[in-house]
Enzyme design. Structure first.
Site, PDB file in Angstrom:
ATOM      1  CB  CYS A 179      -7.717  -5.246   5.741  1.00 46.92           C
ATOM      2  SG  CYS A 179      -6.457  -4.117   6.661  1.00 46.92           S
ATOM      3  NE  ARG A 181     -30.712  12.846  25.360  1.00 43.41           N
ATOM      4  CZ  ARG A 181     -31.529  12.937  24.640  1.00 43.41           C
ATOM      5  NH1 ARG A 181     -32.789  13.781  23.998  1.00 43.41           N
ATOM      6  NH2 ARG A 181     -32.742  11.836  25.177  1.00 43.41           N
ATOM      7  CE1 TYR A 210     -36.807   8.832  12.338  1.00 39.76           C
ATOM      8  CE2 TYR A 210     -38.015  10.217  12.090  1.00 39.76           C
ATOM      9  CZ  TYR A 210     -37.358   9.164  12.871  1.00 39.76           C
ATOM     10  OH  TYR A 210     -38.439   9.089  12.757  1.00 39.76           O
ATOM     11  NE  ARG A 231      -2.031   9.279 -10.235  1.00 40.87           N
ATOM     12  CZ  ARG A 231      -2.158   7.961  -9.562  1.00 40.87           C
ATOM     13  NH1 ARG A 231      -1.542   8.169  -7.733  1.00 40.87           N
ATOM     14  NH2 ARG A 231      -3.162   6.611  -9.642  1.00 40.87           N
ATOM     15  CB  ALA A 284      -1.261  -0.188   1.166  1.00 41.78           C
ATOM     16  CB  ALA A 285       2.968   3.059   2.358  1.00 44.15           C
ATOM     17  CD1 TRP A 301     -34.595  12.329  20.424  1.00 45.70           C
ATOM     18  CD2 TRP A 301     -32.643  12.739  20.799  1.00 45.70           C
ATOM     19  NE1 TRP A 301     -34.855  13.720  21.098  1.00 45.70           N
ATOM     20  CE2 TRP A 301     -33.415  13.844  20.711  1.00 45.70           C
ATOM     21  CE3 TRP A 301     -31.327  13.617  20.242  1.00 45.70           C
ATOM     22  CZ2 TRP A 301     -33.314  15.058  21.237  1.00 45.70           C
ATOM     23  CZ3 TRP A 301     -31.186  14.257  20.443  1.00 45.70           C
ATOM     24  CH2 TRP A 301     -31.990  15.993  20.524  1.00 45.70           C
TER      25      TRP A 301
END
Length: 451
Positions: free
Chosen positions: A44, A445, A429, A21, A10-11, A437
């Site tokens: 993964c 909350r 929602y 590029r 990946a890296a 909620w």
């Protein structure tokens, strides 16, 4: 100029691709050396290949060596870099037992990480596997022939629980062994207890607080795992004990390591140390340390998401552009069968270690409106700084549509929101998707009330 990349996953290949590029072959030659057979693949995805949910190995490969070569990147698989000479700006490369020297103007160190393998696992006996690379997974697949029906997975972190599920899906009787008192130690103990109950409910024998002492072998293969709580029969043993940054080569070359044992870099992914920037040397991926943006401390958090981003940043800078990688907040997500587990920011233990005074709030809610078909419970835990209400972290354990809610918390942590500010978030929602909620808002909350 010439760019050499150590590591073809990946890296490393993100860095190479981004640099290509921005600079044409006439301006920058790029050579990538990968000791394995594959490039640019999803490690993964290995548990899901082993479990039969996805095809592999080709299905896990984003871009093979031929595709990279077609894009003007000279890729060499089966080639291991065995030495770096910073003074002469060369690397030593070994292939088929022969060594050669390659020069560079820029060097990207993207050697990844190596699985933790205890001394007791160093045996010629067959049937003992790590699952770091596609080659590891292919070897495990080959071993899982009919007649092997008992598996022991050692380590109940992300890879351990995912591999336990994969082997159970293959029809094996699975025991999951963890030295700590809970699985998934990246979440708080109360949340880990929920994970433990669910794992056992799936029929996986979870053994926590158990230390592995050795292996029993016979006829050239593993037969059992010896623990301080008894002997566990095993036709196959999978090591899920985590990884360490693969920095032995860098250390031998005199590249400075950070406090985590990984390579330290600046925001642009240039390797740095006490004497400043190491000119022309870059590092990215699982071999590097990062800054945790909540605690402010160095950390080693190996994830493909970070590796791709860091590689891209390095490639842009090598190509003459400008990019930075600011750090991470520890967001992670996984599943064990239908159970979903997610976290972001700091756990309670991490918040305490970083010196925060904090409060916590835990709520039970549902993924949808309670009256809507398919509504199932989830548990959400929030950690907030005392006095200020700053969101420090969050954890979620639930089933369908639970874990990806961690992304709302991750954005809030990243942007340094307080739990009071979060209660006013305009989240989507509709009864099929959330209660009026949302669990995110309820947890925020309740944390606000605790303050």
């Amino acid at each position: 100029m010439r760019l050499i990349v150590i590591g073809g996953d990946a890296a490393g290949m993100s860095a190479a691709s981004q640099a290509r590029r921005l600079l044409k072959p006439g301006d920058l030659d790029i050579a990538a050396f990968e000791r394995g057979e594959y490039t640019s693949y999803s490690a993964c995805g290995i548990p899901y290949w082993v479990g039969g949910l996805v095809d592999g190995p080709d299905g896990l490969i984003a871009r093979d060596p031929a595709a990279h070569r077609a894009n003007g990147i000279e890729v060499h698989t089966g080639h291991e870099v065995t030495g770096i000479d910073l003074r002469s700006r060369t690397v030593t490369v070994r292939s088929s037992g022969a060594d050669r020297t390659e020069s560079f103007d820029h060097l990207v160190y993207a050697a990844g990480a190596t699985p933790v393998r205890p001394a007791w696992a160093d045996t010629p006996a067959k049937g003992i596997f790590g699952v770091q690379t596609l080659g590891d997974a292919a070897a495990l697949q080959e071993w899982l022939e009919p007649g092997r029906d008992t598996a022991v997975v050692i380590g109940a972190g992300y890879i351990g629980v995912e591999m336990a599920e994969a082997l159970q899906r293959r029809g094996l009787r699975v025991t999951l062994v963890e030295r700590a008192g809970q699985p998934m130690s990246t979440v708080d103990p109360d949340m880990g207890a929920l994970v433990a109950d669910s794992i056992r409910g799936l029929g996986i024998a979870l053994r926590t607080g158990v230390t592995v002492q050795g292996l029993e072998t016979a006829d050239g293969q593993v037969r059992a795992v010896v623990t301080d709580d008894g002997v566990l029969p095993a036709d196959v043993v999978v090591l899920g004990l985590g990884v360490r940054p693969n920095t032995a080569l860098a250390d031998a070359a005199g590249l400075p390591l950070g406090v985590t044992g990984a390579l330290a870099t600046d925001l642009r992914q240039r390797v740095t140390g006490p004497d400043g920037i190491v000119e022309g040397v870059w590092a990215a991926g699982d071999c590097t340390q990062v800054t945790h943006l909540v605690s402010g401390r160095p950390a080693h958090i190996p994830l493909g998401t970070h590796a791709n981003k860091q590689g891209r940043v390095a490639g842009i800078n090598i190509g003459g552009g400008y990019a930075t990688f600011p750090g991470v907040i520890g967001t992670a997500i996984t599943k064990i069968c239908d159970l979903e587990v997610a976290r972001t920011g700091l756990s309670s233990k991490e918040a305490e270690a970083a010196g925060f005074r904090y409060v916590t709030a835990t709520v039970e809610s549902t993924n949808r409106a309670g009256y809507f078909p398919g509504a199932v419970p989830m548990t959400v835990k929030v950690i907030a700084e005392k006095d200020t209400g700053l969101l420090l972290g969050a954890q979620i354990v639930g089933r369908a549509e639970a874990a990806k809610r961690i992304d709302a918390f991750a954005v809030a942590v990243w942007n340094r929101m307080t739990v009071t500010e979060m209660t006013a978030l305009d989240l989507g929602y509709a009864p099929p998707y959330a209660p009026v909620w949302d669990p995110v808002l309820i947890a925020a909350r309740k944390a606000g009330d605790a303050l």
